[in-house]
Design an enzyme around this catalytic site. Structure first.
Site, PDB file in Angstrom:
ATOM      1  N   PHE A  75       6.973 -14.060  12.850  1.00 56.91           N
ATOM      2  CA  PHE A  75       6.161 -15.143  13.461  1.00 56.91           C
ATOM      3  C   PHE A  75       5.924 -15.282  11.427  1.00 56.91           C
ATOM      4  O   PHE A  75       4.651 -16.126  11.266  1.00 56.91           O
ATOM      5  CB  PHE A  75       5.172 -14.616  13.223  1.00 56.91           C
ATOM      6  N   ASP A 131      18.405   5.354   0.340  1.00 56.57           N
ATOM      7  CA  ASP A 131      19.501   4.924   0.312  1.00 56.57           C
ATOM      8  C   ASP A 131      20.794   6.143   0.077  1.00 56.57           C
ATOM      9  O   ASP A 131      21.728   6.152  -0.002  1.00 56.57           O
ATOM     10  CB  ASP A 131      20.109   3.960   1.229  1.00 56.57           C
ATOM     11  N   GLY A 169      -3.701  15.449 -27.169  1.00 58.49           N
ATOM     12  CA  GLY A 169      -3.157  15.593 -28.659  1.00 58.49           C
ATOM     13  C   GLY A 169      -2.359  16.414 -28.993  1.00 58.49           C
ATOM     14  O   GLY A 169      -1.952  17.072 -27.875  1.00 58.49           O
TER      15      GLY A 169
END
Length: 347
Positions: A75, A131, A169
């Protein structure tokens, strides 16, 4: 009332002929979890297999799916797609697997929304990754597929995810070691801040240079490796903004030894989504404490502009824009620990 059922309870496509066209946008995301065997094929942000480059193929497949959504979902209306963009980032999650974060943003100017197109696109991109990688291992998980943004139409949806960045850092000359490895709370401070942010954020990362945390107690934490040449905190912040441009970022530096839940919750509660950032205010000089802040997606454009003009100081960058500044409850809350003397005051 279900709009896809008529008065006889029969399915139907909703009639949108009377609706007015307008700008509409939707963003969907999902995560693909891959086993550690895939790491052998990983180069930067791409996975190269015999079938071809996995990420590039997933983007192409996802884009095709966006355009074919009306053929797949009964739809959904056929509509013009005016823009489709994928953001895909691969990050390490512990030692035994990695995760691919996918986002699909779709734009149109039409009478109905594009949330199904965004969800369809990100789902097919994830299935394509599955896949292409299943020949290496079937231990692949697709998870957390959801709509995170929808604008235009009757109701907007804004579920901007909150991610966390532990800003680290290099070795501090005065402290004699990396601040992320200093023990303030019974554990390395990088681990402490990571655990703290994990209470509030969907994902948390440590900023890093290549191989920076190998052989340390932090080596199994998820990292975002600085893109390009490292230029201090700016590199970590910009890398985070570039890696996940559609999320809010809670960014805390390891310089802050006193950071706690109360401070983080106050920062989140007072954050402004319409501004670049919300930060604590420096008590002495009134500038934004850029290394303890809540950054919105608006920050990416600002920091990119700063990089292009050679400006690398996060404080000066934030001073170029409107920021929300909040006052800390205690003056020492946002104090930086930069010397053994500072450390001695804590202990």
């Amino acid at each position: 009332m279900f709009t896809h059922l008529d008065e006889n309870q029969q399915p139907r496509m909703v009639d949108i002929s009377q609706k007015v066209a307008g700008d509409r946008r939707a963003v969907a995301q999902c995560i693909v979890q891959l086993p550690k065997a895939i790491k052998d094929y990983l180069t930067g942000q791409e996975i190269f297999l015999k079938k071809g480059p996995v990420i590039q193929t997933a983007i192409i497949a996802g884009t095709m799916a966006v355009k074919k959504t009306a053929d797949l979902i009964p739809f959904c209306h056929t509509l013009p797609i005016h823009g489709c963009k994928f953001d895909i980032n691969i990050v390490y999650q512990k030692r035994d697997y990695l995760e691919i974060f996918l986002q699909c943003a779709v734009n149109t100017n039409y009478k109905t929304g594009v949330e199904m197109e965004a969800l369809c696109g990100v789902s097919v991109a994830a299935l394509t990754i599955y896949d292409m990688c299943k020949s290496i291992s079937s231990e692949i998980i697709i998870k957390n597929t959801k709509l995170i943004e929808k604008t235009g139409g009757k109701a907007d949806v804004s579920q901007t995810p909150l991610y966390g960045l532990v800003l680290t850092g290099g070795k501090s000359r005065r402290m004699g070691k990396d601040k992320a490895l200093i023990n303030y709370q019974g554990q390395p401070h990088g681990q402490y801040i990571y655990d703290l942010l994990a209470k509030y954020c969907e994902q948390v990362f440590l900023s890093a240079r290549p191989s920076q945390w190998q052989g340390t107690p932090l080596e199994n934490l998820p990292t975002l490796v600085d893109r390009g040449e490292s230029v201090g905190p700016m590199s970590g912040i910009l890398t985070a903004l570039q890696s996940y441009p559609g999320v809010n970022w809670l960014i805390i530096a390891c310089d802050l030894a006193y950071i706690n839940s109360t401070m983080v919750e106050k920062l989140i509660a007072q954050a402004r989504q319409d501004l670049v950032a919300t930060c604590y205010e420096n008590a002495d000089q009134g500038f934004p404490e850029a290394l303890c802040g809540f950054y919105t997606p608006l920050a990416l454009q600002l920091f990119t502009k700063a990089q292009n003009i050679g400006l690398h100081c996060p404080v000066k960058i934030l001073q170029m824009a409107d920021c929300q500044l909040i006052k800390p409850d205690n003056l020492f809350d946002i104090a930086n620990i930069n010397s053994p003397e500072d450390y001695g005051q804590i202990n």
